[in-house]
Design a protein around this motif. Structure first.
Motif, short mmCIF file in Angstrom:
data_model
loop_
_atom_site.label_atom_id
_atom_site.label_comp_id
_atom_site.label_asym_id
_atom_site.label_seq_id
_atom_site.Cartn_x
_atom_site.Cartn_y
_atom_site.Cartn_z
N ALA A 112 96.92 -45.14 -22.79
CA ALA A 112 96.03 -46.11 -23.81
C ALA A 112 96.17 -45.07 -25.15
CB ALA A 112 94.68 -46.02 -23.15
N PHE A 113 96.18 -45.75 -26.15
CA PHE A 113 96.02 -45.04 -27.60
C PHE A 113 94.81 -45.80 -28.34
CE2 PHE A 113 100.41 -44.82 -26.26
CZ PHE A 113 100.67 -43.38 -26.81
N PRO A 114 94.25 -44.75 -29.21
CA PRO A 114 92.80 -45.19 -29.80
C PRO A 114 93.03 -46.12 -31.10
CG PRO A 114 93.58 -43.08 -30.55
CD PRO A 114 94.73 -43.60 -29.45
N SER A 174 88.45 -54.72 -29.38
CA SER A 174 87.46 -54.73 -28.46
C SER A 174 87.61 -55.34 -27.04
CB SER A 174 86.31 -56.05 -28.70
OG SER A 174 87.14 -57.40 -28.68
N GLY A 175 88.92 -55.81 -26.77
CA GLY A 175 89.33 -56.03 -25.74
C GLY A 175 88.86 -57.55 -25.16
N GLY A 176 88.00 -58.22 -25.87
CA GLY A 176 87.49 -59.70 -25.93
C GLY A 176 88.12 -60.45 -26.56
N THR A 177 89.05 -60.16 -27.62
CA THR A 177 89.40 -61.40 -28.44
C THR A 177 90.31 -62.16 -27.48
OG1 THR A 177 89.56 -59.56 -30.32
CG2 THR A 177 90.91 -61.65 -30.55
N LEU A 196 89.06 -53.67 -22.69
CA LEU A 196 90.53 -53.26 -22.38
C LEU A 196 90.74 -51.72 -22.11
CD1 LEU A 196 93.37 -54.25 -22.48
CD2 LEU A 196 93.52 -53.70 -25.02
N ALA A 197 89.99 -50.97 -22.63
CA ALA A 197 89.97 -49.39 -22.39
C ALA A 197 89.78 -49.48 -20.65
CB ALA A 197 89.21 -48.73 -22.96
N GLU A 198 88.63 -50.07 -20.27
CA GLU A 198 88.21 -49.99 -18.87
C GLU A 198 89.33 -50.62 -18.04
OE1 GLU A 198 84.45 -51.95 -18.71
OE2 GLU A 198 83.39 -50.37 -20.00
#
Length: 530
Positions: A228-230, A178-181, A216-218
């Motif tokens: 960036a990897f998925p 999520s990028g928010g952990t 995190l992708a942003e």
């Protein structure tokens, strides 16, 4: 020597697969001769449900998700061409990126070749690659790996201290779906600050592993990170080691990820079969079911007799306990299912707890992991005309025999040697056993509501800390007791937490909180300087 179990029972129940290099001995579990026939109908249902899962059925109904970690090593199994192609393209992309790093075609800001990898993640985003790294590492590795897997400042300082002056040649992999952990976010920000202190751009040393469209992708896009990897919605953290989460750092380290995937794929083929005696994943799950029925919470002791597998028990703790530790079943009934997993390596740690295993409560079963190959090359003969490896096996055999004499049950998994292929086999074997066991007891193995609850409560504690600070800072120089602070911020029911937070604040200098120590300690008064 006392013969504990009959040779005939051993031969009858031994699973042997020469191609996988795998033996599974369940003969020292005390199930009846009728057990497998009694489980036939249940297993027929399980096999049907597993087939639906692998075809893309809604196997995680609570979160409305497919479950696709089995597709990672067999992309053609995926339910759509898009998913299949995405997996294949990602593996090729990882291999290409690793080659570019190794050849020095992609470098850091100062044009130095990358020599280190710093993996910043939490849970399965760290534990999976850390386990495989530990199992397969060698002096020939192309890069050295470091891990930040917590939000402990001292732990972060220790890792960064180990990297030291080579930070400019360190590739940072930030892993968060999520990028928010909180933990990987904090680790990233701490490391980013360290780069900035050295006058370096973090972005020019950073790679993201995250879900498309995440925070995190942003961030990685806006700051122009290297790559960036998925991560995919249909792969959970504890089953993500064969996705970008594990494959990227392992490929960068120089490990054979293709053979790792092949081992998992080949094991999946065996554990997909509906002939239970020829399905090692089903056999393992049925032994768990036998051991725990009507005894929910019976413990599993994992004893790998190989230093390289020291982290395997810890890896299995997350895989099994996060998957199977559930309050509710799929019908919404309260069941409190779960298998507690603990252990470490033999023979070292049998000195720690073998006494209790032999003479304490009979509330566990042991899973021995045996590796037949001792080392590359020959070993010197030590005492008693024996090598060190022969002594290690003797400790395993002796411990197993002693447990059986005490009527304590055990399973033994044997592999020929440790390499990328067999690690893939072991990962797949336990992943399949978890899936099958969950279906046998009727729970959702792929969500983790209690983990999310813990994250929420942690967020509440941060909010409470900020309320305390806001109150003290508008009354500089004035002291307050815990009841006074709690009442002022309308948190009377959380006075103990207020006290704990304030003790932490006074030890650390960032917010300028001080105390006048009381006797007893809870009578202490707190303030910020005027």
């Amino acid at each position: 020597m006392v013969v504990i179990k009959s040779w005939e029972r051993y031969k009858h129940h031994l699973y042997n697969d020469d191609e996988l290099g795998l033996l599974l001995d369940i003969s020292r579990m005390n199930f009846s001769d009728q057990f497998f026939s009694e489980m036939t109908k249940d297993m027929e249902k399980v096999y049907g449900e597993m087939e639906l899962l692998e075809k893309g059925g809604l196997a995680n109904p609570d979160e409305g998700r497919m479950v696709g970690h089995y597709w990672l090593r067999y992309p053609d199994l995926a339910p759509s061409v898009e998913i299949s192609k995405g997996i294949q393209d990602n593996i090729a992309d990882i291999l290409r990126f690793a080659e570019q790093i190794h050849k020095g075609e992609i470098t850091g800001e100062k044009k130095q070749a990358f020599r280190n990898i710093l993996i910043i993640g939490i849970g399965g985003s760290s534990l999976g690659p850390r386990f495989v790294r530990s199992a397969l590492a060698s002096p020939r590795d192309k890069m050295k790996s470091f891990f930040i897997d917590n939000t402990d400042p001292d732990g972060i300082d220790y890792v960064l201290g180990e990297i030291g002056a080579t930070l400019d040649s360190t590739l940072c992999i930030v892993i968060s779906k999520s990028g928010g952990t909180i933990e990987p976010r904090n680790g990233m920000l701490e490391v980013k600050a360290c780069y900035q202190e050295l006058g370096l751009s973090f972005a020019k040393h950073a790679v993201a592993v995250t879900q498309v469209g995440s925070r995190l992708a942003e961030t990685s896009h806006n700051e122009n990170w290297l790559k960036a990897f998925p991560m995919w919605d249909w792969v959970g953290g504890r089953t993500s080691v064969l996705s970008s989460v594990g494959l990227l750092p392992l490929a960068l380290q120089g490990m054979d990820i293709i053979n790792l995937l092949q081992g998992a794929k080949d094991c999946d083929e065996r554990t997909r079969g509906t002939d239970t005696p020829r399905n090692p994943g089903a056999l393992l799950a049925l032994m768990w079911y036998y051991a725990t029925q009507d005894q929910r919470g019976k413990q599993m002791v994992v004893l790998p007799y190989k230093d390289r597998l020291e982290l395997f028990a810890k890896y299995l703790q997350q895989l099994i306990m996060e998957s199977l530790g559930k309050e509710k079943n799929l019908k919404g009934e309260t069941v409190h299912q779960g298998i507690a997993v603990y252990g470490n390596k033999g023979s070292t740690d049998q000195h720690s707890y073998l006494q209790q295993l032999l003479e304490g409560p009979d509330n566990f079963f042991v899973t021995f992991i045996e590796v037949l190959k001792d080392r590359e090359g020959t070993s010197p003969i030590m005492a008693e005309n024996s090598t060190s490896g022969e002594y290690l096996q003797a400790f395993l055999l002796g411990t197993r025999e002693a447990l059986t004499e005490k009527r304590r049950e055990s399973i033994t998994i044997t592999v020929k040697e440790i390499n990328a292929y067999t690690i893939g086999v072991l990962i797949a074997l336990f992943e399949r056993a978890v899936s099958i066991y969950a279906l046998l007891v009727g729970i959702n193995a792929y969500h983790q509501p209690a983990v999310e609850m813990g994250k929420k409560v942690a967020g509440d504690a941060i909010n409470l800390k900020n309320k305390i600070l806001d109150f003290l800072k508008v009354h500089p120089g004035k002291t307050f007791s815990i009841p006074e602070i709690a009442q002022a911020i309308q948190e009377e029911e959380h006075q103990e937490m207020v006290f704990k937070i304030l003790l932490h604040l006074t030890i650390n200098p960032e917010h300028g909180v001080n105390l006048e120590q009381g006797h007893p300690l809870p009578e202490t008064r707190f303030f910020v300087d005027g």
